[in-house]
Design an enzyme around this catalytic site. Sequence first.
Site, PDB file in Angstrom:
ATOM      1  N   SER A  11      52.250   0.886  99.551  1.00  0.00           N
ATOM      2  CA  SER A  11      53.259   1.497 100.425  1.00  0.00           C
ATOM      3  C   SER A  11      52.590   1.830 101.750  1.00  0.00           C
ATOM      4  O   SER A  11      51.359   1.872 101.845  1.00  0.00           O
ATOM      5  CB  SER A  11      53.763   2.796  99.777  1.00  0.00           C
ATOM      6  N   TYR A  22      52.845  10.361  94.831  1.00  0.00           N
ATOM      7  CA  TYR A  22      53.072   8.981  95.296  1.00  0.00           C
ATOM      8  C   TYR A  22      51.902   8.513  96.158  1.00  0.00           C
ATOM      9  O   TYR A  22      51.412   7.395  96.011  1.00  0.00           O
ATOM     10  CB  TYR A  22      54.391   8.956  96.071  1.00  0.00           C
TER      11      TYR A  22
HETATM   12  N1  LIG Z   1      61.984   1.379  99.288  1.00  0.00           N
HETATM   13  C1  LIG Z   1      60.968   1.739 100.048  1.00  0.00           C
HETATM   14  O1  LIG Z   1      61.153   2.306 101.123  1.00  0.00           O
HETATM   15  C2  LIG Z   1      59.546   1.450  99.612  1.00  0.00           C
HETATM   16  C3  LIG Z   1      58.539   1.698 100.536  1.00  0.00           C
HETATM   17  C4  LIG Z   1      57.219   1.448 100.156  1.00  0.00           C
HETATM   18  C5  LIG Z   1      56.936   0.966  98.905  1.00  0.00           C
HETATM   19  N2  LIG Z   1      57.938   0.738  98.016  1.00  0.00           N
HETATM   20  C6  LIG Z   1      57.580   0.248  96.695  1.00  0.00           C
HETATM   21  O2  LIG Z   1      58.310  -0.916  96.399  1.00  0.00           O
HETATM   22  C7  LIG Z   1      58.424  -1.061  94.987  1.00  0.00           C
HETATM   23  C8  LIG Z   1      59.870  -1.333  94.629  1.00  0.00           C
HETATM   24  O3  LIG Z   1      60.619  -0.170  94.925  1.00  0.00           O
HETATM   25  P1  LIG Z   1      62.149  -0.212  95.394  1.00  0.00           P
HETATM   26  O4  LIG Z   1      62.193   0.413  96.715  1.00  0.00           O
HETATM   27  O5  LIG Z   1      62.713  -1.551  95.198  1.00  0.00           O
HETATM   28  O6  LIG Z   1      62.767   0.862  94.366  1.00  0.00           O
HETATM   29  P2  LIG Z   1      63.959   0.716  93.309  1.00  0.00           P
HETATM   30  O7  LIG Z   1      64.044   2.074  92.660  1.00  0.00           O
HETATM   31  O8  LIG Z   1      65.164   0.166  93.955  1.00  0.00           O
HETATM   32  O9  LIG Z   1      63.414  -0.374  92.290  1.00  0.00           O
HETATM   33  C9  LIG Z   1      62.341  -0.100  91.419  1.00  0.00           C
HETATM   34  C10 LIG Z   1      62.568  -0.881  90.129  1.00  0.00           C
HETATM   35  O10 LIG Z   1      61.482  -0.567  89.235  1.00  0.00           O
HETATM   36  C11 LIG Z   1      62.011  -0.326  87.947  1.00  0.00           C
HETATM   37  N3  LIG Z   1      61.120   0.573  87.196  1.00  0.00           N
HETATM   38  C12 LIG Z   1      60.889   1.882  87.396  1.00  0.00           C
HETATM   39  N4  LIG Z   1      60.030   2.350  86.468  1.00  0.00           N
HETATM   40  C13 LIG Z   1      59.726   1.312  85.664  1.00  0.00           C
HETATM   41  C14 LIG Z   1      58.879   1.161  84.532  1.00  0.00           C
HETATM   42  N5  LIG Z   1      58.182   2.203  84.035  1.00  0.00           N
HETATM   43  N6  LIG Z   1      58.783  -0.057  83.966  1.00  0.00           N
HETATM   44  C15 LIG Z   1      59.480  -1.111  84.456  1.00  0.00           C
HETATM   45  N7  LIG Z   1      60.312  -1.029  85.510  1.00  0.00           N
HETATM   46  C16 LIG Z   1      60.418   0.173  86.112  1.00  0.00           C
HETATM   47  C17 LIG Z   1      63.368   0.315  88.200  1.00  0.00           C
HETATM   48  O11 LIG Z   1      64.213   0.195  87.058  1.00  0.00           O
HETATM   49  C18 LIG Z   1      63.864  -0.470  89.411  1.00  0.00           C
HETATM   50  O12 LIG Z   1      64.580  -1.629  89.045  1.00  0.00           O
HETATM   51  C19 LIG Z   1      57.862   0.223  94.392  1.00  0.00           C
HETATM   52  O13 LIG Z   1      56.530   0.026  93.975  1.00  0.00           O
HETATM   53  C20 LIG Z   1      57.917   1.179  95.557  1.00  0.00           C
HETATM   54  O14 LIG Z   1      56.981   2.233  95.426  1.00  0.00           O
HETATM   55  C21 LIG Z   1      59.237   0.970  98.347  1.00  0.00           C
END
Ligand SMILES: NC(=O)c1ccc[n+]([C@@H]2O[C@H](COP(=O)([O-])OP(=O)(O)OC[C@H]3O[C@@H](n4cnc5c(N)ncnc54)[C@H](O)[C@@H]3O)[C@@H](O)[C@H]2O)c1
Length: 273
Positions: A143, A156
């Site tokens: 991130s 986080y």
């Molecule tokens: N959205 C943002 O702004 C952002 C920014 C930086 C990093 N990220 C990272 O991107 C990645 C994806 O996040 P996102 O934004 O799509 O969030 P999201 O919540 O939309 O999707 C995350 C997915 O991970 C799944 N998940 C959660 N815990 C789990 C587990 N224990 N086992 C299997 N699946 C699991 C959820 O069911 C969901 O489908 C993450 O690692 C997040 O930290 C997101």
Amino acid sequence: VRTLDDKVVAITGAGGGIGRALAVHAGDLGAVLALSDWDETGLAETARLVRTRTGKESRTDRLDVRDRRAMHDYAASVRHEFDRVNAVVNNAGVTLLGRFEEVDHDDFRWVMDVDFWGVVHGTEAFLPHLVESGDGHVVNISSLFGLMGMPGQTAYNSAKFAVRGFTEALRQEMLADRRPVQVTCVHPGGVRTGIVRNARSTATTDRAEVARHFDARLARTTPERAAEIIVAGMVAHRPRVLVGNDAKVLDAVVRVIGPRYQRAVALVSRRLS
Ligand SMILES: NC(=O)c1ccc[n+]([C@@H]2O[C@H](COP(=O)([O-])OP(=O)(O)OC[C@H]3O[C@@H](n4cnc5c(N)ncnc54)[C@H](O)[C@@H]3O)[C@@H](O)[C@H]2O)c1
């Protein structure tokens, strides 16, 4: 990998957000998909989207990335089914909102278990198969908060800094030992997904309010655009991929002004709260 066409790509957390967009984009580019999530409904919807666009089936598995044994069995089974695995995208992730003094210890551990150990499990389980493929790639999603600290994000930040350290060291090992495996660490800024709505929070945090602020002000990049940037970085064999102008600008600020960024962020955060 230099192209995703006919490459076997495993994506965790593919039931929504960035993982779903990655699956759809990789499917468009001809990848053979092994998709997992612990949310089966979301996962089925992702597979449906891929099928509608490409006419191709994806393998789908309910998988909790915290479960090391299950991850190893899963990786072996994907290898068995497709005869090879070329890439794993360790994407599944969660967050926790609230000041450290109020954070519940078990919630802190939950974030580390999913965001850090989930990435280690996915990497260790798939790595032997990626090496064997002769053309492998590990993509770990950290991130912007793996590059800079942020008030209200201690758990986080811990997990995402750890993912970065782990991934950068692993890349160096692969290079030093001439393994046929590329390693990329991805640092997205705000991406419009359900991450805040799916978060846990401390008692005094108004999660709905944070989610509104996130959707309206902070999450500037669409998941589809994020997926394009991540795949482009992957096929270009980039060590680090920054997603969004927010990530690019803040990464530059931290590198230019060094640890002094911390006071600046603290002052802005005090003004907002
Ligand atoms: N959205 C943002 O702004 C952002 C920014 C930086 C990093 N990220 C990272 O991107 C990645 C994806 O996040 P996102 O934004 O799509 O969030 P999201 O919540 O939309 O999707 C995350 C997915 O991970 C799944 N998940 C959660 N815990 C789990 C587990 N224990 N086992 C299997 N699946 C699991 C959820 O069911 C969901 O489908 C993450 O690692 C997040 O930290 C997101």
